[in-house]
Scaffold this active site. Structure first.
Site, mmCIF file in Angstrom:
data_model
loop_
_atom_site.group_PDB
_atom_site.id
_atom_site.type_symbol
_atom_site.label_atom_id
_atom_site.label_comp_id
_atom_site.label_asym_id
_atom_site.label_seq_id
_atom_site.Cartn_x
_atom_site.Cartn_y
_atom_site.Cartn_z
ATOM 1 C CB ILE A 187 -31.820 -22.431 -11.611
ATOM 2 C CG1 ILE A 187 -32.313 -21.349 -10.686
ATOM 3 C CG2 ILE A 187 -30.637 -21.970 -12.433
ATOM 4 C CD1 ILE A 187 -31.340 -21.021 -9.568
ATOM 5 N N GLY A 208 -19.913 -26.631 -23.917
ATOM 6 C CA GLY A 208 -20.480 -25.582 -23.070
ATOM 7 C C GLY A 208 -20.806 -26.034 -21.667
ATOM 8 C CD GLN A 209 -19.018 -30.554 -17.703
ATOM 9 O OE1 GLN A 209 -18.177 -31.013 -18.479
ATOM 10 N NE2 GLN A 209 -19.258 -31.078 -16.517
ATOM 11 C CG HIS A 262 -25.304 -31.708 -15.385
ATOM 12 N ND1 HIS A 262 -24.039 -31.238 -15.124
ATOM 13 C CD2 HIS A 262 -25.797 -30.928 -16.372
ATOM 14 C CE1 HIS A 262 -23.774 -30.212 -15.916
ATOM 15 N NE2 HIS A 262 -24.822 -30.009 -16.696
#
Ligand code: 5GP
Ligand code: ZN
Length: 121
Positions: A38, A100-101, A107
């Site tokens: 996104i 920083g997940q 994924h």
């Protein structure tokens, strides 16, 4: 579809898998789904996820090896399909706070379409 028993009701990526949340899906099979990020950080930015919910790579076990390998094979197939196989692309798998997940459903990011910076970090 298989693995629908492994979706988590509060997970945004599980909602994308089951169609509750909209996304621009580019690939789907029984094991994995891929869709456009996104907030793309490159001209091409696709997320490739297992249809089964894993909080992170830390929750994957030895029996998940075929699935993890399939994610990589699919990444290559997508790279061919979207035209970056020869120009190049990068796969990123963030795990945990220091990486920083932000979404806790395992994924891979597949990014391409521009020259990547290196070293990373
Ligand atoms: P992480 O930091 O966890 O590795 O990356 C999560 C990624 O998921 C980010 O690049 C973010 O833009 C993307 N993302 C978060 N929510 C959504 C969403 O609802 N739809 C899509 N397509 N991507 C999302
Ligand atoms: Zn999930």
């Amino acid at each position: 579809m298989s693995n629908t028993g492994n979706l988590e009701s509060t997970c945004i990526f599980c909602k994308i898998i089951n169609g509750e949340s909209p996304s621009r899906i580019v690939y789907r099979d029984d094991l994995v789904t891929a869709f456009h990020d996104i907030h793309p950080v490159a001209p091409l930015h696709i997320l490739i996820i297992p249809n089964k919910h894993f909080h992170s790579l830390n929750l994957a076990n030895i029996e998940d090896e075929p699935l993890l390998g399939h994610l990589l094979t699919v990444a290559h197939q997508i790279a061919i399909r979207v035209g970056v196989e020869q120009s190049g692309y990068r796969l990123i798998l963030n795990t945990g706070p220091d990486a920083g997940q932000a979404v806790f459903h395992l994924h891979f990011h597949l990014i391409g379409g521009r020259r990547m910076r290196f070293p990373m970090g």
